[in-house]
Every structure is written in C-alpha cells, then in structure tokens.
Design a protein around this motif. Sequence first.
Motif, PDB file in Angstrom:
ATOM      1  N   VAL A  31       0.881  -1.166   0.000  1.00 51.93           N
ATOM      2  CA  VAL A  31       0.000   0.000   0.000  1.00 51.93           C
ATOM      3  C   VAL A  31       0.916   1.213   0.000  1.00 51.93           C
ATOM      4  O   VAL A  31       1.721   1.386   0.917  1.00 51.93           O
ATOM      5  CB  VAL A  31      -0.924   0.030   1.229  1.00 51.93           C
ATOM      6  N   CYS A  32       0.833   2.038  -1.025  1.00 51.18           N
ATOM      7  CA  CYS A  32       1.738   3.176  -1.174  1.00 51.18           C
ATOM      8  C   CYS A  32       0.965   4.421  -1.588  1.00 51.18           C
ATOM      9  O   CYS A  32      -0.142   4.340  -2.118  1.00 51.18           O
ATOM     10  CB  CYS A  32       2.806   2.896  -2.236  1.00 51.18           C
ATOM     11  N   ASP A  33       1.599   5.568  -1.370  1.00 52.77           N
ATOM     12  CA  ASP A  33       1.097   6.829  -1.884  1.00 52.77           C
ATOM     13  C   ASP A  33       1.614   7.024  -3.311  1.00 52.77           C
ATOM     14  O   ASP A  33       2.394   6.209  -3.815  1.00 52.77           O
ATOM     15  CB  ASP A  33       1.573   7.989  -1.007  1.00 52.77           C
ATOM     16  N   VAL A  34       1.205   8.101  -3.940  1.00 55.58           N
ATOM     17  CA  VAL A  34       1.806   8.498  -5.214  1.00 55.58           C
ATOM     18  C   VAL A  34       3.272   8.804  -4.924  1.00 55.58           C
ATOM     19  O   VAL A  34       3.603   9.794  -4.260  1.00 55.58           O
ATOM     20  CB  VAL A  34       1.098   9.734  -5.799  1.00 55.58           C
ATOM     21  N   SER A  35       4.165   7.952  -5.373  1.00 58.54           N
ATOM     22  CA  SER A  35       5.575   8.068  -4.988  1.00 58.54           C
ATOM     23  C   SER A  35       6.409   7.100  -5.807  1.00 58.54           C
ATOM     24  O   SER A  35       5.880   6.245  -6.540  1.00 58.54           O
ATOM     25  CB  SER A  35       5.752   7.735  -3.500  1.00 58.54           C
ATOM     26  N   ALA A  36       7.734   7.204  -5.650  1.00 56.36           N
ATOM     27  CA  ALA A  36       8.636   6.272  -6.311  1.00 56.36           C
ATOM     28  C   ALA A  36       8.491   4.870  -5.745  1.00 56.36           C
ATOM     29  O   ALA A  36       8.694   3.877  -6.463  1.00 56.36           O
ATOM     30  CB  ALA A  36      10.079   6.749  -6.164  1.00 56.36           C
ATOM     31  N   MET A  37       8.148   4.739  -4.472  1.00 56.65           N
ATOM     32  CA  MET A  37       7.949   3.408  -3.888  1.00 56.65           C
ATOM     33  C   MET A  37       6.816   2.676  -4.602  1.00 56.65           C
ATOM     34  O   MET A  37       6.907   1.474  -4.859  1.00 56.65           O
ATOM     35  CB  MET A  37       7.650   3.530  -2.400  1.00 56.65           C
ATOM     36  N   ALA A  38       5.755   3.391  -4.921  1.00 57.72           N
ATOM     37  CA  ALA A  38       4.643   2.766  -5.648  1.00 57.72           C
ATOM     38  C   ALA A  38       5.123   2.245  -6.992  1.00 57.72           C
ATOM     39  O   ALA A  38       4.783   1.119  -7.404  1.00 57.72           O
ATOM     40  CB  ALA A  38       3.513   3.768  -5.833  1.00 57.72           C
ATOM     41  N   MET A  39       5.900   3.050  -7.692  1.00 56.06           N
ATOM     42  CA  MET A  39       6.405   2.630  -8.996  1.00 56.06           C
ATOM     43  C   MET A  39       7.315   1.410  -8.867  1.00 56.06           C
ATOM     44  O   MET A  39       7.259   0.480  -9.693  1.00 56.06           O
ATOM     45  CB  MET A  39       7.181   3.773  -9.647  1.00 56.06           C
ATOM     46  N   ASP A  40       8.160   1.385  -7.846  1.00 61.73           N
ATOM     47  CA  ASP A  40       9.069   0.257  -7.667  1.00 61.73           C
ATOM     48  C   ASP A  40       8.298  -1.027  -7.384  1.00 61.73           C
ATOM     49  O   ASP A  40       8.686  -2.111  -7.836  1.00 61.73           O
ATOM     50  CB  ASP A  40      10.061   0.551  -6.544  1.00 61.73           C
ATOM     51  N   VAL A  41       7.225  -0.927  -6.618  1.00 67.84           N
ATOM     52  CA  VAL A  41       6.384  -2.100  -6.363  1.00 67.84           C
ATOM     53  C   VAL A  41       5.841  -2.646  -7.681  1.00 67.84           C
ATOM     54  O   VAL A  41       5.864  -3.859  -7.939  1.00 67.84           O
ATOM     55  CB  VAL A  41       5.233  -1.751  -5.397  1.00 67.84           C
TER      56      VAL A  41
END
Length: 399
Positions: free
Chosen positions: A302-312
Amino acid sequence: MSAPVSVTRSAWRLAQQTAGRARVRAQLPAIEAELTAQRAGREGGFPCALWFSHPPAHLYQAQQWLRPLERLARRRPVLVLATQPATARALARATTLPVHLTRTPPAVDRVLERHAVRLVLYVNNAQPNFSMLRTTGQRHVHLSHGESNKVSMVSHQLRAYDFCFVAGRASADRILDAVWGLDPDRLIPVGRPQLDHVPPAPVRADGRRTVLYAPTWEGDSPAMSYGSMLSHGVALVRSLLTDPGLRVVVRPHPLTGTHRRDHAAALAEVERLLTTADPSAGHRLDRGPDAERALGEADVAVCDVSAMAMDVLGLGRPLLLTAPVEPAAWRDPEGIASWVPELHAGEAGTGAERVRALLSTGPHEEHRRRVEHLFGDTTPGSASDRFEAAVERVLATFG
C-alpha cells in the motif's frame, strides 16, 4: 517589553546555525582523515562521479543509486563528491566508492582535474547543483531519485543537464509534454536498475503474507501533498494488524513529520501499534538506509503516489494506491492512479480486506503492458545493462 515571537525564533535559528557550524569545524579533521583512509590506494582516472549536496536527512536520494554505481564501477570507475562533511562521512561508510568532500568550487575543480572526471551524475534538482553545473569539461546527467507521478518529476530545471536518464517511455512522454523545446534525444530510458538489487520475497514458515505500507512524506507545498500517514496510516495499520494471516512492514519516508507535527504524531501512533501487536508475527517499522529489504519482503504493498509505488509495480507485486486528501495535490491524468486500485481515506479501515482481494487475483496482461510502458524490460539485470549502456553512450560524445 518582550521581543516579538518572530525575532525570538530568528535569534534561535541563528544560534542553532552558529552552533552547527562550530560542530562541523570541530569534526572536520576527523572526517577528512576518515575519508582519506577510505580512498587510500585509489588514484588515477575516475571517468564518472556522483554529485550530492544535501545534508544527511536527504541521504536516501543518493543511497538508492550506490549499488548500481558500484556495479558500474567494475567497468567505469566512479567516485562520489559530497559538499557537506556529515553527508560525506555517511556515504563513505555506506559504499565502496571513494568519497571526496568538496566544500568549495576550487576543491571541486581539483578533484575533477586530478581524476579526469568526464561524466557527473545528479540525483535531484538541488540549487547547489549549479556549483558543479558551471563546469564545461564534463557531461552532466540527471538521474533523479525515483520514478513517480509527483509534480516534482516534471521541471524546466531538466534543461540544465546534457542528458536525463529516465525510467521509461512514460517518463519521457511526461517530460516532453511539459518542458517545451526539450530535445527528445537528451532523454535516455534506463529502467530502474535499483530493482535488480532487490532480493526475492521470502516464504515465511508461519504462512503469513507480508504487507508493505510505504507512505511518502507530507510534502513542502499543497501540490506535493501526497502523504497518507495522517489521513490513512493509523486506521490502515490497525486494520491490517487484525488479520492473523498478515505481517505488516511500515516504511515511512525519511522526511515524514519534518514539516507537519500531526504527521509525526500519526507515525508515532503507527509505531506504537506495531510494537504492541503480536510479537511472533514479525511486524516492524523499517527505517533502514535503503528500501531493498522492505521491497523484497513485500507480497503486496500500500503506497502513496511516490517512487515506492512505482518500484512495487516494477517488481510485479500487487499495489493498492492511497488517494491524497489534499485537493491541490497534482494528479497526473494518465498516471498510475488511472489504472491501479485506490484506497480513499474513508476506506482505510477496510485495508485488510482490500489487500486480501489483491492477493487473491494477481496482475493481468494489461497491467504488465502498462508496467512495460513505465520501465521497459523488467527482466532481472536488464535495467542495469541499459543504465551502463547509457553511460557509455554519454562518454562516447567526447569522441
């Protein structure tokens, strides 16, 4: 009559800055000695350099590039230039790449000349970058510190660089649509080489599935207010902890709570929930120097709009995207929120149910096609190969 509050605060900040400079002066000899020892025996040419001018609180921006650069260094030696002593020390302890403290333009020039640096890499658009961008004997390449749909990913500052390495076609299109007159040939897709260093998700003996909650920070402007810690965090984590088949890993952005105390308070409550939950479940708060371990452990995120979301997404893991509550937060109409399921603040208490639904389905073919548009080929090792090929392409411009 007492002094106005604004004057008192200004005096306090000045005193803090003065004390900070004094501490740096006192520590400088020891830091310089440590850096000299770390670089010992490594002279000669270093065609590539990583430039970093931020204080230690922003180290996450550089740290995510250290492993790809260490791999690059096997074929093209790489050094690191840091402008702040504490940052230089931290980087020297985190990497095998030689680290130089370059606090002034003459110090920068000496390192560039001594090691014949031809290519300089930048992980942000910090104003001190211009201390390096003034040089004309190098090619200057912007890397950024992640691929995301945040408004900060599109900026006319990119014009300052000779080339920009971007994640994929989606990033290039976004930039070309917003930055008028930019030469498309200056945008080189390389994928996300960091993902080649993420370990595979381990299988737990207890059968629990690991949920990664990775909120971004609250941002420094309404347009950048994507952080969900205050709006979603406590209710979401409380919901996830009620499911005996889930293990919860929370990795907050390193800057969470630095601009708003209510976000810091929400993070403290999330930490309390984790530490008071079932100790055998392995729930934890991840504040490690890089995200590799947390990403590797995640079965779903579960991520926000962010680079972590893209990496997932780049790792092929299921993703639930939080919807920002700030009306002014910039939303890319063609971004991942248009096709990734969203979790609104009022639904945060149903987080466990939503995560379970994602785990039971898995990505479909359209999902894979969109991920390819974001990152290109995500076969392990492919992004690292493209990144190193892009470096060679830039170096070849010297003839």
